[in-house]
Write a protein that holds these residues in place. Structure first.
Motif, short mmCIF file in Angstrom:
data_model
loop_
_atom_site.label_atom_id
_atom_site.label_comp_id
_atom_site.label_asym_id
_atom_site.label_seq_id
_atom_site.Cartn_x
_atom_site.Cartn_y
_atom_site.Cartn_z
N ILE A 220 0.88 -1.18 0.00
CA ILE A 220 0.00 0.00 0.00
C ILE A 220 0.91 1.22 0.00
N ILE A 221 0.58 2.21 -0.82
CA ILE A 221 1.40 3.41 -0.94
C ILE A 221 0.70 4.59 -0.28
N VAL A 222 1.43 5.31 0.55
CA VAL A 222 0.97 6.59 1.10
C VAL A 222 1.90 7.65 0.54
N GLY B 71 -4.79 0.63 -13.32
CA GLY B 71 -5.93 -0.06 -12.71
C GLY B 71 -5.80 -0.25 -11.21
N ILE B 72 -4.97 0.56 -10.57
CA ILE B 72 -4.74 0.44 -9.12
C ILE B 72 -5.75 1.32 -8.37
N PRO B 73 -6.45 0.79 -7.37
CA PRO B 73 -7.38 1.62 -6.58
C PRO B 73 -6.63 2.78 -5.91
N ILE B 74 -7.30 3.94 -5.85
CA ILE B 74 -6.65 5.10 -5.24
C ILE B 74 -7.63 5.83 -4.32
N MET B 75 -7.06 6.58 -3.40
CA MET B 75 -7.79 7.58 -2.63
C MET B 75 -6.94 8.85 -2.68
N LYS C 32 6.23 -9.34 -9.56
CA LYS C 32 6.63 -9.83 -8.24
C LYS C 32 5.83 -9.19 -7.11
N GLN C 33 5.26 -8.03 -7.36
CA GLN C 33 4.53 -7.34 -6.31
C GLN C 33 3.22 -6.78 -6.84
N LYS C 34 2.28 -6.59 -5.93
CA LYS C 34 0.99 -6.02 -6.27
C LYS C 34 0.74 -4.80 -5.40
N ILE C 35 0.30 -3.71 -6.01
CA ILE C 35 -0.08 -2.51 -5.26
C ILE C 35 -1.58 -2.59 -5.00
N LEU C 36 -1.95 -2.69 -3.74
CA LEU C 36 -3.36 -2.85 -3.37
C LEU C 36 -4.11 -1.53 -3.37
N SER D 42 4.42 2.67 16.37
CA SER D 42 3.45 1.68 16.86
C SER D 42 4.04 0.28 16.96
N LYS D 43 5.13 0.02 16.23
CA LYS D 43 5.79 -1.28 16.19
C LYS D 43 4.89 -2.38 15.58
N ILE D 44 3.79 -1.98 14.98
CA ILE D 44 2.89 -2.95 14.35
C ILE D 44 3.50 -3.42 13.03
N LYS D 45 3.53 -4.70 12.81
CA LYS D 45 3.93 -5.24 11.52
C LYS D 45 2.67 -5.40 10.68
N PRO D 46 2.49 -4.57 9.69
CA PRO D 46 1.23 -4.60 8.92
C PRO D 46 1.11 -5.86 8.08
N PRO D 47 -0.12 -6.17 7.64
CA PRO D 47 -0.32 -7.37 6.81
C PRO D 47 0.47 -7.34 5.51
N CYS D 48 0.74 -6.13 4.98
CA CYS D 48 1.52 -5.99 3.76
C CYS D 48 2.43 -4.78 3.90
N ASN D 49 3.30 -4.56 2.94
CA ASN D 49 4.20 -3.41 2.99
C ASN D 49 3.41 -2.10 2.98
N ILE D 50 3.92 -1.12 3.72
CA ILE D 50 3.42 0.25 3.57
C ILE D 50 4.59 1.08 3.06
N LEU D 51 4.44 1.60 1.86
CA LEU D 51 5.49 2.42 1.25
C LEU D 51 5.11 3.89 1.41
N PHE D 52 5.96 4.64 2.08
CA PHE D 52 5.77 6.08 2.25
C PHE D 52 6.59 6.77 1.17
N ALA D 53 5.89 7.45 0.25
CA ALA D 53 6.54 7.95 -0.96
C ALA D 53 6.42 9.46 -1.07
N SER D 54 7.53 10.09 -1.39
CA SER D 54 7.56 11.52 -1.66
C SER D 54 7.98 11.71 -3.10
N TRP D 55 7.00 12.08 -3.94
CA TRP D 55 7.24 12.14 -5.38
C TRP D 55 7.86 13.48 -5.77
#
Length: 493
Positions: A297-299, A444-448, A371-375, A337-350
C-alpha cells in the motif's frame, strides 16, 4: 460444562477480533507542523524538481525517514530513487495561415501567439483546419464538440474555457466548474481529446481578457522522462482579436452560438525547433515491511513546487509541503506503533509532479508488477487550506475510482466519527489526471486522493506556512490514517 465451553468460545472470538484490529494513533499538530515550516521556508528555494532546493528537501525527507526507522524501498539505496528528466524549450517556431489562393499570413511568436513545446522538434507541416467549439467531448454530460467532425490529420482550433464560463451564477458554469476546478486540468483534457481524435496540432483561441501577449510571458517549457516516448501534439495560443482578424471571412462563432465546422479552403502550416537539456531528479521512498512482502500500500505526496520565478520564492506550503508533512507524520506514527502490517506500507515523496507527474510515473513504469501487487495508492495534494467559498473551512475532496464504492463508503463512515465532520466532496477520478493518483489509475490500481480546496494563493508566492490551517490537516490525517488502518484490517480478514 456447556457454560464453560461457551465462555471459552466467546473469549476466543473476542481475542480474534482484538488481534484483527489495527490501531495506530492519529498524527497531531506536533507530528507535522515542523516539517511544513521547514519545507516551505525560503531556504528550500521553492523546491523545483531539477534545482538545488528540491535536493535539500529530499535530504530533509530522507533524514526523517531514517529517524523513523523506515527501510529503503527495494533496489534503491538511502531512500533515493534517482532518475533523469528532459526539459524542452523552444528555439524558434512558425505559424502561418492561408485561405485558397490568398496571400499567406505569418504570425509573430513575439506578439501574436504563444507556443507550448513537446518532446521533439517538428519540421514544417501543413494541414486542413477544423473548428471544434470548446474542444470537449464529455459523453457522461451529453456534450460533444466533435460530434460529426473529422479531425484526423487536421489542425483543431478551439476556444479557451468552457460553456458559460463568464457567468459564475449559471447552472452550466457550476456544472463545468465542478468537472474542471483547475484550468490546467481543463487544458489537458482538451489536448488529450484532440489527440484522441487524431489531430496533429491544437490552436486555442484565448477569449479571456487576462490573456497576455507572448512578449510579456516567460518561455513555455515541456518536461518528459529521459528516453520516453510521449504522445503529444504542439499547442498554439492566440488572442481572440488576432483570430478574428485572421478568420474574418470565415466568421468565427460567437460564444452564444457555437457550431463545430470544417474551415473550408483554410490551410495552416507550423514548425517548432527545440532545445533540450537533461537533469537528475529523485523520489524519496521509505517503507515498513509487511507480513506479506508481495503486496504493498502506498501513502504518497509530491514534495516539489515551482522554485524561484522572477526573484520571488514560491514556497508551496499548501502545494505540497502540507501533503508531504502529512505523509511523514503518518510514517512516524506507524513506525512508533511497532505494528507489523499485513503488507508493505510504502511512504513515498514524489518529485516533478508540477512538471507532469513525472516522479510517480517513473515509479510506476519501473515497478515490478510480476513480483509485487499494489493494493491501494493514497495521495495527499494540498490538504491545509480552503477555497474562498468554504467559509467554515470544512470541505474536503476525496477522489476514488468509480468502481471503488467501498472506499467511498469507508471514508464517509470514518468522517462521521470526527467531532466536526467535513462536508465531503466525493468524486470519481476516472478520466482525470490532476495529481499523482493518475499514474496509478492508468494501471488499474485503486486510489484515494485527498484535497482541501483551491485558494487565491495557489501557485503564487503567497502560499506560505503562516497561512496553513493546522487544525484542518489534523482532521484530514485522521481520515487518511483511519482509512489506511481499516483497509489493512480488511486484508487480515
Amino acid at each position: 460444562m456447556r457454560l464453560r465451553i461457551l465462555l471459552l468460545f466467546t473469549l476466543f472470538c473476542c481475542k480474534s477480533m482484538l488481534f484483527s484490529q489495527i490501531s495506530v494513533p492519529n498524527p497531531s499538530k506536533s507530528d507535522f507542523s515542523e516539517a511544513i515550516i521547514i519545507l516551505a521556508s525560503d531556504s528550500m528555494q521553492g523546491r523545483k524538481a531539477n534545482q538545488k532546493g528540491a535536493f535539500m528537501a529530499a535530504d530533509y525527507i530522507a533524514s526523517k525517514m531514517y529517524a523513523y526507522n523506515l527501510k529503503p524501498f527495494t533496489k534503491i539505496k538511502n531512500y533515493y530513487q534517482i532518475f533523469k528528466i528532459q526539459e524542452h524549450t523552444i528555439k524558434n517556431t512558425s505559424l502561418e495561415f492561408k485561405k485558397g489562393n490568398q496571400e499567406t499570413i505569418s504570425l509573430s511568436s513575439e506578439k501574436d501567439f504563444q507556443a507550448i513545446p513537446i518532446s521533439a522538434s517538428i519540421n514544417k507541416k501543413e494541414a486542413d483546419v477544423v473548428f471544434a467549439g470548446y474542444g470537449l467531448s464529455l459523453p457522461k454530460e451529453n456534450y460533444n464538440d466533435y460530434k460529426k467532425l473529422n479531425a484526423k490529420n487536421k489542425i483543431v482550433v478551439v476556444l479557451s474555457g468552457f460553456p458559460s464560463d463568464q457567468d459564475s451564477t449559471s447552472a452550466t458554469y457550476k456544472k463545468f466548474k465542478k468537472i474542471f476546478p483547475e484550468k490546467n486540468d481543463l487544458e489537458e483534457t482538451k489536448l488529450k481529446t484532440a489527440i484522441s481524435k487524431g489531430a496533429i496540432a491544437l490552436i486555442v483561441i484565448e477569449t479571456h481578457e487576462y490573456f497576455k501577449s507572448p512578449n510579456t510571458t516567460k518561455n513555455e517549457v515541456f518536461h518528459s522522462l529521459e528516453n520516453s516516448v510521449t504522445t503529444s501534439i504542439p499547442v498554439f495560443k492566440i488572442h481572440r482579436t488576432t483570430a478574428e482578424n485572421l478568420f474574418s471571412k470565415i466568421n468565427i462563432p460567437s460564444k452564444s452560438s457555437l457550431t463545430s465546422t470544417s474551415l473550408q479552403k483554410v490551410k495552416i502550416n507550423f514548425s517548432i525547433a527545440l532545445e533540450s537539456k537533461t537533469f537528475p531528479v529523485t523520489n524519496v521512498l521509505g517503507m515498513i515491511p509487511g507480513k506479506d512482502t508481495t503486496k504493498t500500500i502506498i501513502v504518497g505526496a509530491h514534495y516539489d513546487h515551482l522554485g524561484i520565478i522572477k526573484d520571488s520564492i514560491y514556497n508551496g506550503a499548501d502545494d505540497n509541503a502540507s501533503g508531504t508533512s502529512g505523509m511523514l507524520a503518518l510514517a512516524k506514527k506507524w513506525s512508533e506503533s511497532k505494528i507489523k502490517p499485513p503488507c508493505n506500507i510504502l511512504f513515498a515523496s514524489w518529485t516533478a509532479e508540477e512538471m507532469g507527474l513525472l516522479g510517480s510515473e517513473y515509479f510506476v513504469q519501473n515497478f515490478d508488477f510480476n513480483k509485487q501487487k499494489i493494493l491501494l495508492a493514497i495521495n495527499m495534494d494540498m490538504i491545509s487550506r480552503s477555497a474562498p467559498e468554504d467559509k467554515l473551512h470544512r470541505i474536503l475532496s476525496i477522489g476514488t475510482q468509480k468502481e471503488d464504492g467501498n472506499l467511498k463508503k469507508m471514508s464517509t463512515e470514518i468522517n462521521a466519527k470526527l467531532q466536526k465532520p467535513f462536508t465531503l466532496d466525493l468524486w470519481e477520478t476516472n478520466g482525470h489526471s490532476g495529481s499523482d493518483y493518475a499514474s496509478f489509475t492508468t494501471k488499474g490500481i485503486p486510489i484515494m486522493t485527498f484535497f482541501s480546496g483551491f485558494h487565491d494563493d495557489y501557485h503564487t508566492p503567497n502560499d506560505k506556512a503562516s497561512k496553513v490551517d493546522f487544525d484542518k490537516i489534523e482532521d484530514v490525517l485522521f481520515i487518511v490514517n483511519s482509512s489506511l488502518s481499516k483497509f489493512l484490517e480488511n486484508q487480515n480478514n
